[in-house]
Motif scaffolding. Structure first.
Motif, short mmCIF file in Angstrom:
data_model
loop_
_atom_site.label_atom_id
_atom_site.label_comp_id
_atom_site.label_asym_id
_atom_site.label_seq_id
_atom_site.Cartn_x
_atom_site.Cartn_y
_atom_site.Cartn_z
N ASN A 1 0.83 -1.21 0.00
CA ASN A 1 0.00 0.00 0.00
C ASN A 1 0.86 1.25 0.00
O ASN A 1 1.57 1.53 0.97
CB ASN A 1 -0.91 0.00 1.23
N ASP B 1 -9.08 15.21 -6.46
CA ASP B 1 -9.28 14.24 -5.40
C ASP B 1 -7.96 13.56 -5.05
O ASP B 1 -7.31 12.98 -5.92
CB ASP B 1 -10.30 13.20 -5.83
N TYR C 1 -0.43 4.30 -0.36
CA TYR C 1 -1.19 5.43 0.16
C TYR C 1 -2.43 4.92 0.89
O TYR C 1 -2.85 3.77 0.73
CB TYR C 1 -1.61 6.38 -0.96
N ARG C 2 -2.98 5.78 1.70
CA ARG C 2 -4.26 5.53 2.35
C ARG C 2 -4.90 6.86 2.66
O ARG C 2 -4.30 7.72 3.30
CB ARG C 2 -4.09 4.73 3.64
N ASP C 3 -6.13 7.05 2.19
CA ASP C 3 -6.86 8.30 2.42
C ASP C 3 -6.02 9.49 1.98
O ASP C 3 -5.76 9.67 0.81
CB ASP C 3 -7.28 8.40 3.89
N ARG C 4 -5.54 10.29 2.93
CA ARG C 4 -4.77 11.51 2.59
C ARG C 4 -3.28 11.37 2.90
O ARG C 4 -2.58 12.38 2.96
CB ARG C 4 -5.38 12.71 3.31
N THR D 1 -7.20 10.78 -3.48
CA THR D 1 -7.16 9.34 -3.73
C THR D 1 -6.91 9.05 -5.20
O THR D 1 -6.12 8.16 -5.55
CB THR D 1 -8.47 8.67 -3.27
N ALA E 1 -3.56 7.22 -6.68
CA ALA E 1 -3.69 6.01 -7.50
C ALA E 1 -2.99 6.18 -8.84
O ALA E 1 -2.31 5.26 -9.33
CB ALA E 1 -5.16 5.68 -7.71
#
Length: 401
Positions: free
Chosen positions: A284, A327, A286-289, A329, A333
């Protein structure tokens, strides 16, 4: 949401200042928070910024200063421990040479370039926690202070705190089985033959090593010493320097010119760089912000010659994606989609190189027999380095196209 306007960057090494400068160009305010009390001026040995890394630095206006602080590296020569040449790799046609520079110098230059650009860098800010909200984040530091922003970027290196916040189950750095030592300003009566713009890399009988002539006529060299038991940098520095030097001298007996170099140097000229590590594939990014960049998410071992360059590329690509996606996210991505395959392939290839460095004398003997044939067929410089060194971040293109 109108888009991302303010970013908090954790880490002031290489990726942090470059990310801040790239975000500034993208119209996003960024502040860098560094755990140490001042700029890192005494860390690490030498590294190279390859043509792809220099091209990315050109985008943020920092390449000229980096070139001025380092020196061009036009050729690399691979040798056996006895000094027999296996392969020579010159700068690829149409590309500028790599830049050989001390890690501390690169830190200094990027720090000064960022500050000159108006970017705020705060020291003594060790991250301890992050509060996440629907519209932003608040970072809390060990000194009791805090800072708010739209997103938080972890550029805090291979032992990243932010990586554990993104994913508590994330893997940590992987030991390669090699300890690294550097030696500088070595001045002997005989000296190392060769040009100052050429580095030699040798598969010694017991340890891989490299050496080169410096512009002032002195010599510099390093050793990747095989050691099965992992050891932290602090633990390595706790071992008496004379003990390490004795081990290195024994490991290079029979090497040319390695035996002489290690026999004539002194502990005062030795830098204990510590364990050579790499990041395994991080599930992972990233997550959220929260998002990771540079060594925090894709540190290859130093055998790749691409650690700094990949971190710089990723910093610029992340800024491009944050520029083009409102955004976070979606931006994260897109960034991961642009970077993951490239950085993992380079890291995996470097891991194979490390296996060669830790192989036994018999394996190295057969390697020396096969290598000259391979370099005339499938191991040609363009095939080996072209896809890596010719890569360019297309800043003017939309990341969402």
């Amino acid at each position: 949401m109108d888009g991302i306007t303010k970013a908090l960057i954790i880490g002031g090494g290489i990726a942090g200042p470059v990310t801040a400068m790239a975000l500034q160009r993208a119209g996003i305010e960024a502040t860098v928070f560094e755990a140490y009390d001042g700029p890192a001026t005494d860390v690490g040995g030498m590294l190279t910024v390859a043509p792809n890394g220099l091209a990315a630095l050109d985008i943020v206006g920092a390449a000229a200063a980096v070139r001025a602080a380092g020196r061009p590296l036009h050729s690399m020569v691979m040798e056996t421990g006895s000094g027999r040449q296996l392969m020579r790799v010159d700068t690829l046609p149409g590309l500028e040479p790599s830049c050989l520079i001390a890690r501390a110098e690169l830190f200094r230059v990027l720090y000064e370039q960022a500050v000159a650009s108006g970017i705020r860098i705060e020291h003594g800010k060790r991250l301890v926690s992050v509060d996440e909200r629907a519209d932003g984040v608040v970072a809390h530091f060990a000194d009791g202070s805090s800072a708010a922003g739209d997103i938080l970027i972890g550029a805090d290196g291979i032992h990243s705190t932010v990586r554990t916040l993104v994913d508590p189950a994330a893997p940590g750095p992987e030991y390669t089985g090699l300890m690294s030592f550097g030696f500088g300003d070595f001045d002997s009566a005989t000296g190392i033959s060769g040009d100052v713009d050429t580095m030699h890399f040798a598969f010694g009988k017991r340890s891989f090593y490299g050496y080169w002539r410096q512009p002032d006529g002195s010599d510099a060299f390093f050793s990747n010493f095989p050691q099965a038991e992992p050891m932290t940098l602090a633990q390595a520095k706790a071992v008496p320097a004379a003990e390490w030097l004795a081990k290195l001298r024994a490991s290079h007996v029979g090497d040319t010119p390695g035996e002489r170099l290690f026999a004539e140097t002194s502990v005062e000229q030795m830098l204990v760089a510590g364990p050579m590590e790499r990041m395994p594939h991080v599930p992972n990014w990233y997550r959220d912000r929260l998002v990771l960049v540079g060594d925090a998410v894709h540190a290859p071992s130093s055998s790749s010659g691409q650690g700094a360059s990949l971190a710089i590329e990723s910093a610029v690509e992340l800024a491009r994606c944050l520029r083009d996606f409102a955004d976070p996210t979606a931006a994260f991505a897109a960034y991961e989609g642009l970077r993951r395959e490239r950085v993992q392939a380079i890291s995996d290839q470097a891991a194979k190189t490390n296996n060669g460095k830790t192989s036994g004398s018999i394996a190295k003997f057969f390697f020396g027999l096969v290598m000259p044939i391979a370099t005339r067929t499938f191991l040609q410089p363009e095939k080996m380095f072209g896809p890596v060194h010719r890569f360019r971040v297309d800043w003017d293109a939309k990341a969402c196209d």
